[in-house]
Enzyme design. Structure first.
Site, PDB file in Angstrom:
ATOM      1  N   GLN A   9       0.832  -1.201   0.000  1.00 40.42           N
ATOM      2  CA  GLN A   9       0.000   0.000   0.000  1.00 40.42           C
ATOM      3  C   GLN A   9       0.868   1.252   0.000  1.00 40.42           C
ATOM      4  OE1 GLN A   9      -3.336  -0.536   2.470  1.00 40.42           O
ATOM      5  NE2 GLN A   9      -4.089   1.545   2.310  1.00 40.42           N
ATOM      6  N   LEU A  91       0.402  -6.113   1.876  1.00 41.29           N
ATOM      7  CA  LEU A  91      -0.604  -6.667   0.957  1.00 41.29           C
ATOM      8  C   LEU A  91       0.047  -7.294  -0.264  1.00 41.29           C
ATOM      9  CD1 LEU A  91      -1.678  -5.277  -1.978  1.00 41.29           C
ATOM     10  CD2 LEU A  91      -1.881  -3.320  -0.472  1.00 41.29           C
ATOM     11  N   GLN A 248       0.307 -11.745   9.966  1.00 44.00           N
ATOM     12  CA  GLN A 248       0.830 -10.564   9.287  1.00 44.00           C
ATOM     13  C   GLN A 248       0.017  -9.308   9.597  1.00 44.00           C
ATOM     14  OE1 GLN A 248      -0.477  -9.141   5.681  1.00 44.00           O
ATOM     15  NE2 GLN A 248       1.288  -9.857   4.507  1.00 44.00           N
TER      16      GLN A 248
END
Length: 307
Positions: A9, A91, A248
């Site tokens: 991100q 991500l 995570q």
């Protein structure tokens, strides 16, 4: 040896994927499949904005993944044939697993939508924050985090490279970090424009939501080993991958350690798909490694000539 790496991100921007979609049916197919999976015109948002909507976590996460996979499929390569490992930043780990065949594209998009929604909802807006510490190593960053916590949450979120560590936690604690970091040995502390405190213990509700989502997800063994964010070690066991993706959400992104481990394993070329943010970090961690960033058709064609 070659590793394919996938950005996280912050790499999103309005206009992403437009040039690629104009030149590649494979890219258009990726964007169309993601739109269908989400029941949303996400590619239109990627192409036209507005920026504040694209930046929303629930949109940015599947958009960044879709862009990376569009690049990969336009390249028309088999990761197992052209690389020895994969990794992704936060991500980007989902993008890496999609590229390696662990998750189908539509499944990856749905998981990232759930992840984005869950991470945004885990902490009320204004309660949490994040800050990047520049000019510090991990030991100094941990020292600053501990000193500024004062009973609030203040934890290392991202260990990005030898001179950049991101802290996450309660807003009041992050404000103390920004105020005191320089006098504690950091070159600079920069509050990040994020809507939630990612990768810290405040994200536990989101981790619980992802545990539920991943328990029902179809998951296959990746075609090449994944160097996981939370372990900085290679693996391909599906149960371990499932557990690591849950961990995570609250755990530290050990990117510096991941890159160092890949370099120690013999990786000499790191190929970033869909962004140009990880390459500079890699060079600071493994200066002798070659880095390649592939975003455009020109990038793809140039790389094809080298393979």
């Amino acid at each position: 040896m070659r590793a394919f790496i996938f950005p996280g991100q912050g790499s999103q921007k309005v206009g992403m994927g437009v040039e690629l979609a104009g030149a590649s049916q494979a890219a258009r197919d990726v964007f169309g499949e993601v739109d269908e999976a989400l029941g949303q015109h996400l590619f239109k948002l990627m192409a036209e904005g507005p920026d504040d909507q694209l930046t929303m976590t629930a949109n940015a996460q599947p958009a960044i993944m879709a862009n990376s996979i569009a690049v990969l499929r336009t390249m028309g390569i088999d990761l197992a044939d052209k690389g020895q490992s994969v990794a992704g930043h936060s991500l980007g780990e989902y993008s890496a697993l999609c590229g390696a065949g662990t998750f189908a594209l539509a499944e990856t998009a749905r998981l990232l939508r759930i992840r984005g929604d869950a991470m945004q909802a885990a902490v009320p807006v204004g309660v949490g924050s994040m800050a990047a510490l520049l000019g510090v190593d991990i030991a100094k960053a941990e020292e600053i985090a501990a000193a500024c916590a004062e009973g609030d949450v203040c934890e290392v979120a991202n260990d990005n490279d030898p001179g950049q560590v991101v802290l996450s936690g309660h807003l009041v604690a992050i404000d103390r970090v920004v105020e005191r970091a320089k006098e504690m040995g950091a070159k600079r502390a920069i509050k990040l424009p994020v809507s939630a405190p990612f990768h810290c213990s405040l994200m536990q509700p989101a981790a619980d939501r992802m545990a539920e989502a991943l328990s029902g997800a179809s998951i296959n063994e990746p075609c090449v080993p994944l160097f996981a964010n939370v372990t900085a070690a290679a693996g391909d066991d599906v149960d371990a991958i499932r557990a690591q993706l849950v961990e995570q959400v609250t755990g530290r992104v050990r990117w510096r350690e991941c890159v160092a481990a890949m370099a120690d394993a013999g990786v000499t070329q790191f190929v970033e798909l869909g962004g140009k943010v990880l390459g500079p970090m890699v060079k600071k961690i493994a200066p002798d490694a070659e880095t390649v960033s592939i975003v455009t058709m020109d990038d793809i064609e140039a790389f094809a000539k080298e393979m």
